[in-house]
Design an enzyme around this catalytic site. Structure first.
Site, PDB file in Angstrom:
ATOM      1  N   GLY A 219       0.990  -1.180  -0.017  1.00  8.82           N
ATOM      2  CA  GLY A 219      -0.039   0.003   0.082  1.00  8.82           C
ATOM      3  C   GLY A 219       1.027   1.240   0.047  1.00  8.82           C
ATOM      4  O   GLY A 219       1.910   1.320   0.694  1.00  8.82           O
TER       5      GLY A 219
ATOM      6  N   GLY B 228      -0.569   4.609   0.296  1.00  9.17           N
ATOM      7  CA  GLY B 228      -0.944   5.945   0.699  1.00  9.17           C
ATOM      8  C   GLY B 228       0.048   6.573   1.522  1.00  9.17           C
ATOM      9  O   GLY B 228       1.195   6.776   1.355  1.00  9.17           O
ATOM     10  N   PHE B 229      -0.561   7.486   2.402  1.00 13.16           N
ATOM     11  CA  PHE B 229       0.039   8.465   3.291  1.00 13.16           C
ATOM     12  C   PHE B 229       1.035   7.501   4.237  1.00 13.16           C
ATOM     13  O   PHE B 229       2.209   7.892   4.335  1.00 13.16           O
ATOM     14  CB  PHE B 229      -0.617   9.331   3.983  1.00 13.16           C
ATOM     15  CG  PHE B 229      -1.333  10.335   3.532  1.00 13.16           C
ATOM     16  CD1 PHE B 229      -0.906  11.267   2.569  1.00 13.16           C
ATOM     17  CD2 PHE B 229      -2.763  10.183   3.097  1.00 13.16           C
ATOM     18  CE1 PHE B 229      -1.440  12.272   2.073  1.00 13.16           C
ATOM     19  CE2 PHE B 229      -3.357  11.430   2.409  1.00 13.16           C
ATOM     20  CZ  PHE B 229      -2.684  12.253   1.789  1.00 13.16           C
ATOM     21  N   GLY B 230       0.834   6.448   4.827  1.00 12.56           N
ATOM     22  CA  GLY B 230       1.663   5.761   5.759  1.00 12.56           C
ATOM     23  C   GLY B 230       2.607   4.992   4.955  1.00 12.56           C
ATOM     24  O   GLY B 230       3.991   4.999   5.117  1.00 12.56           O
TER      25      GLY B 230
ATOM     26  N   VAL C 275      -2.413  -7.996  -3.392  1.00  7.43           N
ATOM     27  CA  VAL C 275      -1.850  -9.087  -2.747  1.00  7.43           C
ATOM     28  C   VAL C 275      -3.331  -9.954  -2.390  1.00  7.43           C
ATOM     29  O   VAL C 275      -4.184  -9.609  -2.128  1.00  7.43           O
ATOM     30  CB  VAL C 275      -1.279  -8.408  -1.414  1.00  7.43           C
ATOM     31  CG1 VAL C 275      -1.346  -9.480  -0.328  1.00  7.43           C
ATOM     32  CG2 VAL C 275      -0.198  -7.638  -1.382  1.00  7.43           C
TER      33      VAL C 275
ATOM     34  N   GLU D 166     -17.972  18.452   3.685  1.00  8.10           N
ATOM     35  CA  GLU D 166     -17.181  19.146   2.464  1.00  8.10           C
ATOM     36  C   GLU D 166     -18.332  18.724   1.335  1.00  8.10           C
ATOM     37  O   GLU D 166     -18.570  19.594   0.342  1.00  8.10           O
ATOM     38  CB  GLU D 166     -15.828  18.474   2.034  1.00  8.10           C
ATOM     39  CG  GLU D 166     -14.930  19.078   3.177  1.00  8.10           C
ATOM     40  CD  GLU D 166     -13.688  18.310   3.321  1.00  8.10           C
ATOM     41  OE1 GLU D 166     -13.591  17.256   2.714  1.00  8.10           O
ATOM     42  OE2 GLU D 166     -12.659  18.826   4.067  1.00  8.10           O
TER      43      GLU D 166
ATOM     44  N   ASP E 299      -4.625   3.627   8.503  1.00 10.57           N
ATOM     45  CA  ASP E 299      -6.048   3.092   9.170  1.00 10.57           C
ATOM     46  C   ASP E 299      -6.336   1.976   9.143  1.00 10.57           C
ATOM     47  O   ASP E 299      -7.132   1.251   9.764  1.00 10.57           O
ATOM     48  CB  ASP E 299      -6.762   3.714   7.835  1.00 10.57           C
ATOM     49  CG  ASP E 299      -7.189   5.170   7.336  1.00 10.57           C
ATOM     50  OD1 ASP E 299      -6.295   5.882   8.342  1.00 10.57           O
ATOM     51  OD2 ASP E 299      -7.857   5.663   6.536  1.00 10.57           O
TER      52      ASP E 299
END
Lengths: 463, 463
Positions: A20, A22-24, A88, A180, A317
């Site tokens: 993954g 993403g941000f992490g 995966v 939003e 997350d």
């Protein structure tokens, strides 16, 4: 047949596998730049997505490439990284091996699982078809098409009831994304589409924001919630708190208000329903075969490891963990936000770097689980919360300072531009926003798919 | 049940129905601005597409909103226009009525059919699945995903033969689109993806451009064709003229070279095949129930009318007609290019305006068909042809002047920016190109769909 992929490097260098980007995952990868390890980054998408602005793609304010960058382009300068666009389908933590969807498998010495989150419909998966969520670019395109086509259908429909349903938009869940979305939908109806229709008045559209809890933006202090709600109402959004969704179908939403004797059920006819209520961890967490929490997140210790596996980290997350507060003692769950994911990524990378000195086979380490309140455990630094509501309206909570309105909106703008990926994207997004600000226009109002096939088209007539 | 849609205006104003809002339909609509008519514009997409730059979206150089603008936004200021996003499923030219896919129907006093063209596989429709064409935004996204995923699959595949097939790109047809696609693909492989892969060298990718006729860019003079071919070769494109495609499947392309005794068949393994060879008129032409030419185009007279119906115009790629040359005598078929479509749209609108003075019921007119060489017949003004090949390379034929190379490329750039829709789009595209020029980067390298599901995924392993 499982073919082992050689990384093409001497076997002496430990193999770090990151699932993954993403941000992490990205933070972990970057924190390992220059380290004597061979990193493989796996993602099923080809891009890193700046999710905080995904609602702007869904509401036609930004084009997809403005908030998404190819992962291998972002990491091209980091020579110890190989990027693979694969999925995966299994993790063997005893063998230290990950099974890929293309039939191959990859061995690892360290594993960082950063697969993120998906929507949760609280067990009502049949709602997914009628109330799409917003996690991927595909979601954003689908939502954009729904919203724009709803106005189109209202214009072409001769039936007033159908017109009203087409012009009713329901957003479920008043977290940051829901707020939003609702604010932007109201802005589109009131401003963007002005003068463009001949048979309907887009400004007559209803935008409803439904929330089960007593206030919007639960994560913020009550005063800011109240301000956000007032700003939403000023934009024309009907805010309904304390209202439970009990049914969603193609025709609209069924809600329940009150409890017991005063409970009432109401049906809201709406063609467009947006799901911004529930988040569940990626199903990838289950592949680890370790305890999960109620939301499907992997329970990790203070070192972000799963029990008995100091070489396996779960971050972002997908991880359920706690962190000491600023007082240094009380523990609070780490929230599922991008700063937390980034901090976890950096922490996991630091743990790996630490275990490399002195060089030791990581599997040989026998480390007891680290409690979340122990020294050296991961600690989440909360820099505050921000939510924008629409043009010139936002709320900000920096802990030591809370503010709202125009200045909060400028602050929100600055922060989001600052954290966007890449110099070019920052510039383009800033230009797009400046354009939107002065012209009230949203330039990405494009639906790639043509008109939906008619469910009951008459046979074609020919002379 | 067919519901008649009221236009909400006094019935005295003639109703003009325009099917399709490409270059032709848009030009006709705009030419009728301010006229005492009620116009309804029908399109199954919500956007007008600047097709000459569609290959840039397919090759990740531009985002979709840069070359597509919402039709109703473009026409918002023209108060006599209603825009409907619907599909046409039948035309009754005796009753003057069009059947829509949503079950409604629309009456008209004047009809302009500008439905454009689609791909033609010369009767081999089974090729469509393996060799997508490029006409719509959906096509462009699908092609972008194919190209980017081919490089991704080459990086993750352990099989050298599969890697080679992934890194082989075949473009069929060396018209302007085919030449632009091939040149850009070569540029992506050589420059854009540099340093981003660890297991493959993207610069080793093969780009083949196959053409059945003896030279590329047939519509241009032979000297410019030769220059274009030289520029393509300099970019690393393998150009093969006089080569007939006899088969396309998931694994590649089968080509035949030579004739009779010297004929030879060769198989080219390639995962990505682009169809830029054949164009056929929209199937909508058949609904008119009038004679069509071999390519399915509607044969119209010099007034762009179908036989016996002075109130029905067919324009753009859907129309087959001839035009006097600059000598004023010899007739030549009008080519399927955007300037011709625009000119036809303006001509049809002028015919309608003319018939309004003195006000007469148009159906009552009995006009004989107008020969294409008669005075007053539609006359196509050819301002020349342009094709770009890649970075800094293009060929231009303005009739009185022919040139190629860097200056032709600058000219191409200027012309395309000039004709782009909307001030904002011009600015954005110019910025994107400036960026691409200096950085060698293509910023829209985003694939919305995740990795393809594996055809033969092993069952997931779990510890």
């Amino acid at each position: 047949m499982n073919t082992f992929i050689s990384t093409g490097q001497p076997a002496a260098r430990p193999r770090v596998l990151i699932i993954g980007c993403g941000f992490g995952g990205l933070a972990a990868t970057r924190a390992l730049a220059g380290a004597p390890v061979d990193i493989t980054v796996i993602d099923r998408s080809n891009h890193h997505l700046f999710q905080p602005l995904l609602y702007q793609v869904a509401t036609a304010g930004l084009s997809a490439p403005s908030i998404a960058a190819p992962i291998r382009h972002m990491l091209r300068g980091q020579r110890n990284v190989t990027v693979l666009m694969v999925e995966v389908c299994g993790i063997d933590r005893q063998q230290g091996r990950v099974q890929l969807s293309d039939g191959q498998s990859l061995g690892y010495d360290y594993l960082i699982v950063a697969a993120g989150a998906t929507h949760s419909y609280f067990g009502r998966d049949e709602w997914a078809a009628h109330a799409p969520g917003l996690k991927t670019l595909q979601d954003a395109f689908a939502l954009r098409a729904r919203v724009l086509k709803a106005f189109e259908q209202a214009e072409s429909s001769p039936d007033p009831a159908q017109q009203r349903a087409c012009l009713s938009f329901v957003v479920i869940g008043a977290g940051p994304t829901g707020v939003e979305m609702a604010g932007t939908l109201a802005e589109i109806a009131r401003h963007t589409l002005k003068n463009e229709f001949r048979r309907i008045d887009p400004a007559s559209a209803r935008v409803l924001l439904l929330e089960g809890s007593p206030r919007v933006l639960q994560a913020l202090p009550p005063e800011l919630s109240a301000k956000a709600e007032a700003q939403l109402r000023a934009l024309g959004v009907e805010v309904r708190t304390g209202c439970r969704v009990v049914g969603i179908d193609a025709g609209g939403v069924e809600v329940q208000t009150g409890e017991g004797a005063v409970a009432a059920t109401e049906r809201i006819a709406a063609r467009t329903v947006v799901w911004a209520a529930g988040v569940a961890a990626s199903p990838l967490g289950r592949m680890l075969d370790v305890p999960l929490d109620r939301a499907g997140r992997v329970v990790v210790d203070g070192r972000l490891n799963i029990p008995g596996h100091p070489e396996v980290f779960v971050i972002g997350d997908l991880a359920a963990t706690q962190s000491r507060q600023s007082d240094g003692r009380t523990l609070k769950p780490v929230p599922g936000v991008s700063p937390a994911a980034k901090q976890m990524g950096a922490y996991a990378a630091a743990q790996i770097l630490q275990s490399l000195h002195p060089l030791q086979a990581p599997q040989a380490q026998v480390l007891p689980p680290l409690p979340a309140d122990a020294p050296g455990a991961f600690r989440y630094r909360d820099y505050g919360a921000l939510a924008t509501i629409g043009r010139k309206a936002a709320v900000a909570d920096l802990g030591f300072l809370q503010f709202s309105g125009y200045f909060a909106w400028l602050f929100w703008l600055f922060v989001h531009i600052y954290f966007l990926i890449g110099f070019r994207n920052r510039l383009v997004v800033l230009m797009d926003w400046a354009w939107a600000y002065w012209s009230f226009q949203r330039y990405a109002r494009v639906v790639a798919e043509p008109v939906d096939p008619a469910p009951s088209a008459s046979p074609s007539i020919k002379p």
